[in-house]
Scaffold this motif. Structure first.
Motif, PDB file in Angstrom:
ATOM      1  N   ALA A  96       0.841  -1.204   0.000  1.00  0.00           N
ATOM      2  CA  ALA A  96       0.000   0.000   0.000  1.00  0.00           C
ATOM      3  C   ALA A  96       0.870   1.246   0.000  1.00  0.00           C
ATOM      4  CB  ALA A  96      -0.924  -0.016   1.218  1.00  0.00           C
ATOM      5  N   GLY A  97       1.968   1.198   0.738  1.00  0.00           N
ATOM      6  CA  GLY A  97       2.894   2.334   0.774  1.00  0.00           C
ATOM      7  C   GLY A  97       3.487   2.606  -0.600  1.00  0.00           C
ATOM      8  N   ILE A  98       3.815   1.542  -1.311  1.00  0.00           N
ATOM      9  CA  ILE A  98       4.400   1.702  -2.650  1.00  0.00           C
ATOM     10  C   ILE A  98       3.380   2.342  -3.592  1.00  0.00           C
ATOM     11  CG2 ILE A  98       5.197   0.426  -4.680  1.00  0.00           C
ATOM     12  CD1 ILE A  98       6.487  -1.577  -2.713  1.00  0.00           C
ATOM     13  N   VAL A  99       2.139   1.826  -3.550  1.00  0.00           N
ATOM     14  CA  VAL A  99       1.119   2.311  -4.498  1.00  0.00           C
ATOM     15  C   VAL A  99       0.625   3.708  -4.120  1.00  0.00           C
ATOM     16  CG1 VAL A  99      -1.208   1.885  -5.385  1.00  0.00           C
ATOM     17  CG2 VAL A  99       0.397  -0.005  -5.154  1.00  0.00           C
ATOM     18  N   GLY A 110       1.371  11.630  -1.110  1.00  0.00           N
ATOM     19  CA  GLY A 110       2.756  11.456  -0.677  1.00  0.00           C
ATOM     20  C   GLY A 110       3.545  12.738  -0.587  1.00  0.00           C
ATOM     21  N   ARG A 111       2.867  13.863  -0.860  1.00  0.00           N
ATOM     22  CA  ARG A 111       3.595  15.134  -0.924  1.00  0.00           C
ATOM     23  C   ARG A 111       4.040  15.619   0.454  1.00  0.00           C
ATOM     24  NH1 ARG A 111       4.235  19.068  -4.903  1.00  0.00           N
ATOM     25  NH2 ARG A 111       2.931  18.038  -6.424  1.00  0.00           N
ATOM     26  N   GLU A 112       3.233  15.331   1.472  1.00  0.00           N
ATOM     27  CA  GLU A 112       3.558  15.876   2.796  1.00  0.00           C
ATOM     28  C   GLU A 112       4.879  15.347   3.346  1.00  0.00           C
ATOM     29  OE1 GLU A 112       1.038  12.245   3.478  1.00  0.00           O
ATOM     30  OE2 GLU A 112       1.043  13.936   2.111  1.00  0.00           O
ATOM     31  N   ARG A 113       5.255  14.128   2.887  1.00  0.00           N
ATOM     32  CA  ARG A 113       6.514  13.572   3.394  1.00  0.00           C
ATOM     33  C   ARG A 113       7.644  13.695   2.377  1.00  0.00           C
ATOM     34  NH1 ARG A 113       4.459   7.821   5.697  1.00  0.00           N
ATOM     35  NH2 ARG A 113       2.715   8.573   6.902  1.00  0.00           N
ATOM     36  N   GLU A 114       7.321  14.326   1.265  1.00  0.00           N
ATOM     37  CA  GLU A 114       8.313  14.414   0.209  1.00  0.00           C
ATOM     38  C   GLU A 114       9.453  15.334   0.632  1.00  0.00           C
ATOM     39  OE1 GLU A 114       7.605  14.208  -4.555  1.00  0.00           O
ATOM     40  OE2 GLU A 114       6.149  15.170  -3.260  1.00  0.00           O
ATOM     41  N   ILE A 128       5.846   2.840  -9.999  1.00  0.00           N
ATOM     42  CA  ILE A 128       4.899   3.252 -11.055  1.00  0.00           C
ATOM     43  C   ILE A 128       4.151   2.034 -11.599  1.00  0.00           C
ATOM     44  CG2 ILE A 128       4.715   4.202 -13.401  1.00  0.00           C
ATOM     45  CD1 ILE A 128       7.060   6.070 -12.685  1.00  0.00           C
ATOM     46  N   LEU A 129       4.891   0.937 -11.812  1.00  0.00           N
ATOM     47  CA  LEU A 129       4.239  -0.257 -12.371  1.00  0.00           C
ATOM     48  C   LEU A 129       3.262  -0.889 -11.382  1.00  0.00           C
ATOM     49  CD1 LEU A 129       7.310  -1.710 -14.261  1.00  0.00           C
ATOM     50  CD2 LEU A 129       5.240  -0.765 -15.275  1.00  0.00           C
ATOM     51  N   ALA A 130       3.581  -0.802 -10.103  1.00  0.00           N
ATOM     52  CA  ALA A 130       2.636  -1.312  -9.097  1.00  0.00           C
ATOM     53  C   ALA A 130       1.331  -0.520  -9.168  1.00  0.00           C
ATOM     54  CB  ALA A 130       3.251  -1.217  -7.703  1.00  0.00           C
ATOM     55  N   LEU A 131       1.467   0.806  -9.328  1.00  0.00           N
ATOM     56  CA  LEU A 131       0.276   1.648  -9.456  1.00  0.00           C
ATOM     57  C   LEU A 131      -0.485   1.299 -10.743  1.00  0.00           C
ATOM     58  CD1 LEU A 131      -1.484   4.054  -8.575  1.00  0.00           C
ATOM     59  CD2 LEU A 131       0.118   5.562  -9.761  1.00  0.00           C
ATOM     60  N   VAL A 132       0.249   1.051 -11.811  1.00  0.00           N
ATOM     61  CA  VAL A 132      -0.386   0.703 -13.088  1.00  0.00           C
ATOM     62  C   VAL A 132      -1.246  -0.558 -12.920  1.00  0.00           C
ATOM     63  CG1 VAL A 132       0.082  -0.179 -15.422  1.00  0.00           C
ATOM     64  CG2 VAL A 132       1.318   1.817 -14.580  1.00  0.00           C
TER      65      VAL A 132
END
Lengths: 335, 253
Positions: free
Chosen positions: A96-99, A329-333, A279-283
């Motif tokens: 879930a973290g990856i996606v 994911g922006r807040e931790r970027e 990216i592929l995991a999201l795809v």
């Protein structure tokens, strides 16, 4: 000088045995926390084994002993000098973290590749539409799919009349077929990045050609409402998913020949691999969702489901996806 | 091809090498994996059938998804859980490792397996096979781009050095000058050849063994004049054993 080999081996053997034991423990439980004493000892034993290897190779040259020490030093080197993330356990949480976090960050890190993927698809759409517009006889070549080769108006009449409920009774199997087929195409779009991106570009352009030709075919037949109601619910997720797969392929291709970079090829590739996987995991996740929507929603037409409602659903999905890619994911970027 | 190896220089300045797997061995491992994938696909179908009450549509969907997951996920799952090995690679003694000798990373496993889509083109891994033959490190495209190599695994045991040397007194060692000259004139490489010959003597044919030790004894004799009383009655193999004993252990009389 020649080493007194038996004496040397007798004195060093306990160290080598201890190093093997520590390495086996590390390999058996790569995620376990190790205290400083363990790590210090591991490092000491590795350095001694490396020095022993150098000594044996220089002063004794006994091949079997050299091979034994090489294998030991190779194992220890991999553990001691690895600086990348050591996590090895695959869990739902890490996936879930990856996606949900890593993937949108990765997408944002490579805007140029996404823009190029989009432009290639749009160019393909324009070409497909233009070719069909100029010569309608090219439809069989541009859209080589049996279910799309007929007259759009006739298809709409059959669909709305309830005469082509081909998915009824096997919608789950239909969506499984869709997702497996689409994931294969997405993986191919990515893998063709290995041709310095050329194969990916061709595939994206070709997808665009089909899309553009189909769209113009339905628009010309006066079936724009049907087209939007049919395509938007799953297309607003499926098409971006292919663009993202294309983005991954183009990132891969770009890292092969980015001459401006001072990093060697291996370092460039190594640096983009985690982004590509994210990216592929999201795809895959997007294509799974798109297949479910296509099977259970897109195949229902008026009067069962109003086209406006279906199109609105598709636009909502597209907006949410865009917001997700822009914000997640922006807040931790890192700045 | 089989002699290719990957040399790695550590920051400590030590070089070690990993023997690379050749295309033929890798192809055989792939055939084993193909059989494993087929077996797993059949098993997954049978497992789905056990859920008979779920309805035909759901069963078909599960069969399609599981078959796909096995096909695309087999390489990734096994290489990750078995630390760089599929069943075929384990059977053939191969392992995927990082090309710089570091630990295999999950993203490397995923990318090298997804790039099979390219390596498999147009049929039977033609692209990957050609790349493997042409690559200096026997890498297919997936390996090149994921930064991995496939090596031959080996777990060489420590050689039994004590068993190589004579238990009886070494007559050569009584001659201090001869011992010194042996150590001075015989290079480490020539000494290592003698040691290796002794270590592998039981693996040699009788004729080859006699010929090898005769050549070695002749070589050692040509470098150092050995006292007749010390070597009288010794076979060539015994002579080599005593010379190596002096060289490696500094044998005492």
């Amino acid at each position: 000088m020649i080493l007194d080999l038996p004496r040397f081996v007798a004195s060093a053997r306990p160290r080598w045995t201890e190093l093997e034991r520590l390495l086996s423990a590390l390999e058996a439980e790569p995620d376990a926390e190790r205290d400083l004493a363990f790590l210090t000892r591991l490092h000491f034993l590795y350095e001694r084994a490396a020095a022993d290897l150098g000594k044996v190779r220089t002063f004794a040259s006994e091949p079997e002993l050299v091979r034994h020490l090489e294998a030991l030093v190779a194992r220890a080197y991999a553990e001691v000098h690895e600086t990348r993330d050591r996590r090895s356990r695959l869990s739902l949480r890490s996936l879930a973290g990856i996606v949900l976090r890593d993937a949108p960050r990765a997408v944002r890190r490579h805007p140029g590749a996404l823009l190029l993927a989009t432009l290639l698809t749009v160019a393909g759409m324009a070409f497909g539409a233009l070719a069909l517009g100029v010569d309608p006889a090219t439809k069989r070549v541009l859209v080589p799919f049996e279910h799309l080769s007929g007259d759009p108006a006739e298809r709409v009449r059959l669909e709305e009349g309830g005469e082509t409920r081909h998915a009824d009774g096997h919608r789950a199997a239909f969506s499984s077929t869709l997702v497996t087929h689409n994931v294969r195409v997405a993986v191919l779009a990515f893998a063709l990045g290995g041709t310095a991106g050329a194969g990916t570009a061709v595939l994206l352009f070709h997808n665009g050609v089909v899309l553009g030709a189909v769209a113009l075919d339905y628009v010309r037949a006066g079936q724009t409402r049907f087209l939007l109601g049919w395509l938007l619910p799953h297309g607003t997720v499926e098409i971006p998913a292919f663009l993202l797969a294309g983005q991954a392929g183009l990132i891969l291709g770009a890292s092969l020949f980015r001459r401006s970079s001072r990093s060697p090829l291996s370092a460039r590739l190594r640096s983009v691999l985690p982004d590509l996987v994210a990216i592929l995991a999201l795809v895959v996740a997007l294509l799974a969702w798109a297949a479910i929507v296509e099977s259970y929603l897109s195949q229902h037409h008026e009067p069962t489901l109003p086209y406006g409602l279906k199109a609105a659903f598709g636009l909502l999905e597209g907006s949410l996806l865009a917001a997700f890619l822009l914000r997640a994911g922006r807040e931790r970027e890192e700045p | 091809m089989s002699g290719r190896s990957l040399s790695i220089v550590t920051p400590e300045g030590i070089t070690f090498s990993l023997p690379l797997a050749g295309p033929l061995t890798r192809f055989l491992a792939w055939l084993v994996d193909l059989a494993a994938i087929a077996a797993l696909t059949v098993l997954s179908r049978q497992a789905v059938l056990l859920l008979g009450a779920a309805g035909e549509d759901v069963l078909r969907a599960l069969t399609i998804l599981l078959g796909f997951a096995v096909t695309i996920g087999y390489g990734m799952a096994t290489e990750w859980w078995l630390r760089g090995q599929t069943l075929g690679k384990r059977l053939l003694g191969l392992r995927v490792v990082d090309a710089s000798g570091l630990r295999l990373n999950p993203s490397q496993v995923v990318v090298r397996n997804l790039l099979r889509a390219l390596d498999a083109l147009p049929v039977f891994y033609a692209v990957g096979g050609a790349a493997c033959f042409l690559s200096r490190r026997s890498q297919r495209i997936g390996d090149l781009l994921a930064g991995t190599v496939v090596i031959r695994t080996r777990h060489p045991a420590l050689p039994d050095l004590e068993g190589l040397f004579p238990a009886e007194a070494n007559a050569l060692a009584a001659h201090a000058l001869v011992s010194s000259r042996l150590k001075q004139r015989i290079s480490p490489g020539e000494a290592a050849i003698g040691l290796s010959a002794l270590a592998r003597r039981d693996q040699l044919d009788a004729d080859a063994r006699v010929a090898l030790f005769a050549a070695l004894a002749e070589r050692y004799r040509s470098l150092v004049r050995l006292p007749e009383e010390a070597v009288d009655g010794l076979s060539d193999e015994q002579l080599v054993r005593q010379v190596v004993d002096v060289l490696y252990r500094g044998a005492k009389p």
